[in-house]
Scaffold this active site. Structure first.
Site, PDB file in Angstrom:
ATOM      1  N   SER A 103     101.428  21.387  29.709  1.00 31.75           N
ATOM      2  CA  SER A 103     102.061  20.337  30.507  1.00 31.75           C
ATOM      3  C   SER A 103     103.025  20.969  31.515  1.00 31.75           C
ATOM      4  CB  SER A 103     102.752  19.337  29.575  1.00 31.75           C
ATOM      5  OG  SER A 103     103.067  18.138  30.242  1.00 31.75           O
ATOM      6  N   ASP A 241      93.784  12.170  27.414  1.00 31.64           N
ATOM      7  CA  ASP A 241      95.163  12.411  27.860  1.00 31.64           C
ATOM      8  C   ASP A 241      95.686  11.215  28.648  1.00 31.64           C
ATOM      9  OD1 ASP A 241      97.572  13.395  28.923  1.00 31.64           O
ATOM     10  OD2 ASP A 241      96.762  15.416  29.142  1.00 31.64           O
ATOM     11  N   HIS A 269      97.122  14.426  24.928  1.00 31.51           N
ATOM     12  CA  HIS A 269      97.894  15.342  25.762  1.00 31.51           C
ATOM     13  C   HIS A 269      98.272  16.626  25.020  1.00 31.51           C
ATOM     14  CE1 HIS A 269     100.290  16.484  29.159  1.00 31.51           C
ATOM     15  NE2 HIS A 269     101.420  16.519  28.461  1.00 31.51           N
TER      16      HIS A 269
END
Length: 321
Positions: A103, A241, A269
């Protein structure tokens, strides 16, 4: 200095530039630097660290402003974080690493590779930022004028407990069509817990402002993707996600044609938490089948001289509507 952490290895502390940084260091072999995402910490890697430590030296820090690291009034830009990782590795006596970023940590990983190619062997991006503009509106709200006041109320003890209990209950919901929306709520509960700390909220807000505005992600690797020509890259994403769209993984094919891209089904995610054994297998295969990047100043200068400031056009929501 060390203290017993909640992971499979002890948490260590080192002070760099007057700021205390927490990290886990375990295993032996080629070095891996694991970088967590926004508002998370090193424990996001707990399920994969013991598996990776069988073959690798694993370094998993709490980024500044997160976890057990200090949360000062400081530089929370991608460049600042990349500098911090360079300094941490230098103190630990580690010269070169394969960088794995999840991320926001993926953005830091790309920035680290850009600023310090001589110290980067490979890059693996996991549901990474920096590959498109879209991001969940919940992250955009962090920069809203009333966010800090709202968080002060929402994280008072009784209410916070109710929220986190509800989120974790929803996360344990079984199968069905709603599963892709509830899968990551246990991680969301952990983030809510961390926001009880005013300093953490301060750091996260400054970080978000550095990389996101109301239109979405500001920072992109598209204008510098040509510099990855000599840098092995792999991308892993979860099909479901809900934070950063999986379609951003398609941009990698245009930006870095030689990169490997894997989309894991039944994953959100946090694919490294949803499927730790498969994630470790992918990372191990990536390391085993690619030669580490060897930095050449002449080659880097040549790429900069002949590169382009305009990368391939990225896939956006409008393209898939």
């Amino acid at each position: 200095m060390r203290s017993k952490g909640d992971a499979t290895a002890e948490v260590e502390f080192v002070t760099v530039h007057g700021k205390r940084r927490a990290f886990v260091r375990t295993g032996s072999g080629p070095a891996l630097l694991l970088l967590h995402g926004l508002a998370c910490d090193r424990t996001t890697w707990d399920r994969v660290i013991p598996l990776l430590a069988r073959k690798y030296t694993v370094i998993a820090p709490d980024l500044l402003g997160h976890g057990l690291s200090d949360k000062p009034r400081a530089d929370y830009t991608l460049g600042g974080y990349a500098n911090g990782m360079r300094d941490l590795l230098t103190v630990l006596g580690i010269d070169k690493v394969t960088v794995v970023g999840h991320s926001f940590g993926g953005g830091v990983a790309m920035q680290f590779a850009y600023q310090f190619p001589e110290r980067t062997q490979r890059v693996m991006l996991v549901a990474s930022g920096g590959l498109g503009s879209e991001v969940t509106p919940l992250i955009k709200l962090v920069q809203a004028p009333g966010w800090e006041a709202a968080m002060r109320v929402l994280t008072i003890p009784g209410l916070r407990h109710l929220e986190t209990t509800t989120l974790r209950a929803l996360a344990s919901y079984g199968g069905g069509p709603l599963r892709k929306y509830t899968r990551d709520l246990d991680e969301a509960a952990t983030i809510v817990e961390s926001w009880r700390d005013r300093r953490t909220r301060f750091a996260v807000r400054h970080l978000v402002r550095a990389v996101i505005d109301w239109r979405g992600q500001i920072v992109t690797m598209s204008d510098r993707a040509y510099l990855t020509e000599a840098m092995p890259m792999a991308v892993v994403w979860g099909r479901d996600d809900q934070v950063i769209p999986v379609r951003h993984s398609s941009n990698v094919a245009a930006l870095v044609p030689d990169a490997s891209v894997t989309v894991l089904p039944d994953s959100g995610h946090f694919p490294h938490r949803d499927h730790p054994e498969e994630f470790v297998r992918l990372l191990d295969r990536f390391v085993a089948t690619t030669a580490p990047s060897v930095y050449s100043r002449a080659r880097f200068r040549r790429m900069l001289s002949h590169g382009t400031a305009r990368g391939p056009r990225l896939v956006t929501a409008a393209d898939t509507a």
